[in-house]
Enzyme design. Structure first.
Site, PDB file in Angstrom:
ATOM      1  N   LYS A 208       0.846  -1.199   0.000  1.00 33.12           N
ATOM      2  CA  LYS A 208       0.000   0.000   0.000  1.00 33.12           C
ATOM      3  C   LYS A 208       0.881   1.249   0.000  1.00 33.12           C
ATOM      4  O   LYS A 208       1.755   1.407   0.857  1.00 33.12           O
ATOM      5  CB  LYS A 208      -0.827  -0.047   1.282  1.00 33.12           C
ATOM      6  CG  LYS A 208      -2.156   0.588   1.215  1.00 33.12           C
ATOM      7  CD  LYS A 208      -2.927   0.158   2.450  1.00 33.12           C
ATOM      8  CE  LYS A 208      -4.198   0.892   2.637  1.00 33.12           C
ATOM      9  NZ  LYS A 208      -4.846   0.502   3.884  1.00 33.12           N
TER      10      LYS A 208
HETATM   11  O1  LIG Z   1      -7.094   1.221   3.474  1.00 33.17           O
HETATM   12  C1  LIG Z   1      -8.041   1.681   2.956  1.00 33.17           C
HETATM   13  C2  LIG Z   1      -8.018   2.087   1.577  1.00 33.17           C
HETATM   14  O2  LIG Z   1      -6.778   1.858   1.019  1.00 33.17           O
HETATM   15  C3  LIG Z   1      -9.243   1.819   3.766  1.00 33.17           C
HETATM   16  O3  LIG Z   1      -9.260   0.774   4.696  1.00 33.17           O
HETATM   17  C4  LIG Z   1      -9.204   3.147   4.437  1.00 33.17           C
HETATM   18  O4  LIG Z   1      -8.027   3.264   5.191  1.00 33.17           O
HETATM   19  C5  LIG Z   1     -10.424   3.369   5.284  1.00 33.17           C
HETATM   20  O5  LIG Z   1     -11.564   3.219   4.459  1.00 33.17           O
HETATM   21  C6  LIG Z   1     -10.395   4.757   5.796  1.00 33.17           C
HETATM   22  O6  LIG Z   1      -9.232   4.981   6.532  1.00 33.17           O
HETATM   23  C7  LIG Z   1     -11.584   5.068   6.636  1.00 33.17           C
HETATM   24  O7  LIG Z   1     -11.727   6.442   6.559  1.00 33.17           O
HETATM   25  P1  LIG Z   1     -12.696   7.275   7.477  1.00 33.17           P
HETATM   26  O8  LIG Z   1     -13.997   6.523   7.566  1.00 33.17           O
HETATM   27  O9  LIG Z   1     -12.010   7.390   8.787  1.00 33.17           O
HETATM   28  O10 LIG Z   1     -12.830   8.577   6.805  1.00 33.17           O
END
Ligand SMILES: O=C(CO)[C@@H](O)[C@H](O)[C@H](O)[C@H](O)COP(=O)(O)O
Length: 437
Positions: A208
């Site tokens: 990633k």
């Molecule tokens: O890793 C990924 C995408 O690459 C996801 O798991 C991503 O980190 C998560 O959807 C986000 O961090 C969640 O974001 P939020 O709901 O805190 O705004």
């Protein structure tokens, strides 16, 4: 590898006892939520750097991602209750992924096999033994962190290897992020990605990499080295296009005759866009501005899908397809609703489209299973999306600012989580040494 694959395979063949409960009932009973999975399914497990923790401090945000994707229901499915997730995948070609994480990863087996979901063990003490050994043998905290992470990733890769094989390398990935502290450093990110890939040494790992400007060339280079990449923290159309170009450039530069094993997802963040734009609209305060609240994120996402379709077509793309290249799938990240006034499926239901991935944390997932509707929505009204995007611009919303501000905050929060995790590991190491004295 073989044992887990076999275990999964045999479980797929058995008839799973599954059931559904509404999220309300779940909350009332305060029990693990269970929901149905088809007898045959595909799962993808993904882990972000901030998820692997030794202990939870009050307020510490943990963002691991266990990603489960339902596949075809084979057999009669009589003991399997269908959910909207099945329809999402089977009818619309979108993969629903569940954002969560636990250790040991074998705790995920019930989820994969029987359809029973157990909440991730966020306060797990499962890291203690390995961590203690590392500390006692003099390994420093950062290195210990990577040892713990690599083990989780390898375990998860093993768990999902059969899925990777069943899907011919299309699914069953586990992703692990390079240190977010490197987000400003092209070359070190490349080296870190290569090293991590080598250390994990599994076919189904995604490295990633954040979509920061300095990391765009890193993405190209890492792809060119035949390493599959999950590009994270994408907040704007301009940056998304650069991410696609980096992927295409990387494939072209790879020199591989068979490109089918080099894959990628582009993680486009959704809800955070509304969080920021809504604030800006409230400052503007006119009825027209207030009326556009809650609309920016999905409008931009719909335009991102248009860009995806445009970039993955035409002579340049067709030349790569001849060598087996696979499209870099758009992945909707940050799909949980932050404003309680909005419908709880706001960042899921309107973003349904083929070849995409919808990552859903508990809140969004349970809401979607409970009352989500499945229909191809992502390009159902492109002119409306364009209208909203342009109207926002006319009102003074600077999309360039929105993208860079969210990126800044996103990278910063990844860094903070990473550092706070290292701090808590240090505290733990200190306490372990005291105990051992
Ligand atoms: O890793 C990924 C995408 O690459 C996801 O798991 C991503 O980190 C998560 O959807 C986000 O961090 C969640 O974001 P939020 O709901 O805190 O705004």
């Amino acid at each position: 590898m073989a044992s887990i694959s076999k275990l999964s395979a045999s479980a797929f063949a058995s008839s799973a006892t599954s059931f559904t409960r509404s999220s309300q009932q779940q909350q009332q009973q305060n029990q693990p939520m269970c929901f149905a999975y088809p007898r045959k399914r595909i799962a993808i497990f993904e882990k972000s750097i901030s998820s692997s923790k030794l202990s939870v401090r009050a307020g510490q945000r943990i963002a691991g991602s266990l990603i489960v994707r339902c596949s075809k229901v084979d057999g009669n499915g009589s003991s399997v209750k269908r959910t909207t997730l099945h329809d999402l995948y089977e009818k619309e070609g979108q993969s629903p992924w569940y954002d969560n994480l636990c250790r040991p990863v074998t705790d995920l087996i019930p989820l994969i096999e029987s359809g029973i979901f157990q909440k991730a063990i966020s306060t797990s003490s499962a890291y203690n033994d390995q961590f203690k050994q590392l500390v006692q043998s003099g390994v420093d905290i950062k290195m210990s962190y990577w040892e713990l992470v690599v083990k989780d990733i390898q375990d998860a890769c093993k768990l999902f290897e059969s899925i990777y094989d069943d899907s011919d390398g299309g699914d069953g990935y586990v992703s692990v992020e390079v240190s977010p502290l490197l987000a400003d450093d092209t070359e070190t990110t490349i080296q870190a990605a290569k090293l991590l890939h080598k250390k994990v040494n599994r076919r189904n790992v995604y490295i990633k990499i954040p979509a920061t400007a300095p990391c765009i060339p890193s993405i190209k280079e890492v792809i060119a080295n035949g390493i599959s990449v999950n590009v994270t923290l994408i907040f704007s159309l301009a940056r998304y296009e650069a991410v696609i170009d980096a992927y295409l450039d990387g494939l072209e530069a790879s020199g591989l005759n068979d490109l089918s094993r080099v894959t990628s997802v582009a993680s486009f963040f959704v809800s955070r866009v509304d969080s920021l734009v809504d604030k800006l609209l409230e400052k503007i305060g006119t009825p027209e501005a207030l009326d556009l609240r809650g609309k920016a994120a999905n409008a931009q996402a719909a335009l991102a899908f248009q860009l995806y379709q445009k970039k993955f077509s035409g002579p340049r793309w067709e030349a790569l397809v001849k060598k087996g290249a696979k499209k870099q799938r758009l992945l909707w990240a940050s799909t949980s609703v932050k404003n309680p006034a909005y419908p709880d499926t706001l960042y899921v239901a309107p973003l349904v489209g083929p070849d995409t991935v919808s990552t859903m944390p508990d809140q969004a997932l349970l809401a979607f299973i409970d009352h989500g509707t499945v229909a191809r929505t992502i390009d159902a009204n492109v002119s409306e999306a364009e209208g909203i995007y342009n109207a926002l611009e006319k009102l003074g919303i600077d999309w360039g600012y929105v993208g860079s501000q969210l990126e800044l905050e996103g990278v910063d929060s990844f860094k903070k989580s990473f550092n706070s995790l290292l701090d808590s590991m240090q505290e733990k190491a200190n306490s372990m040494k005291l105990v051992n004295m």
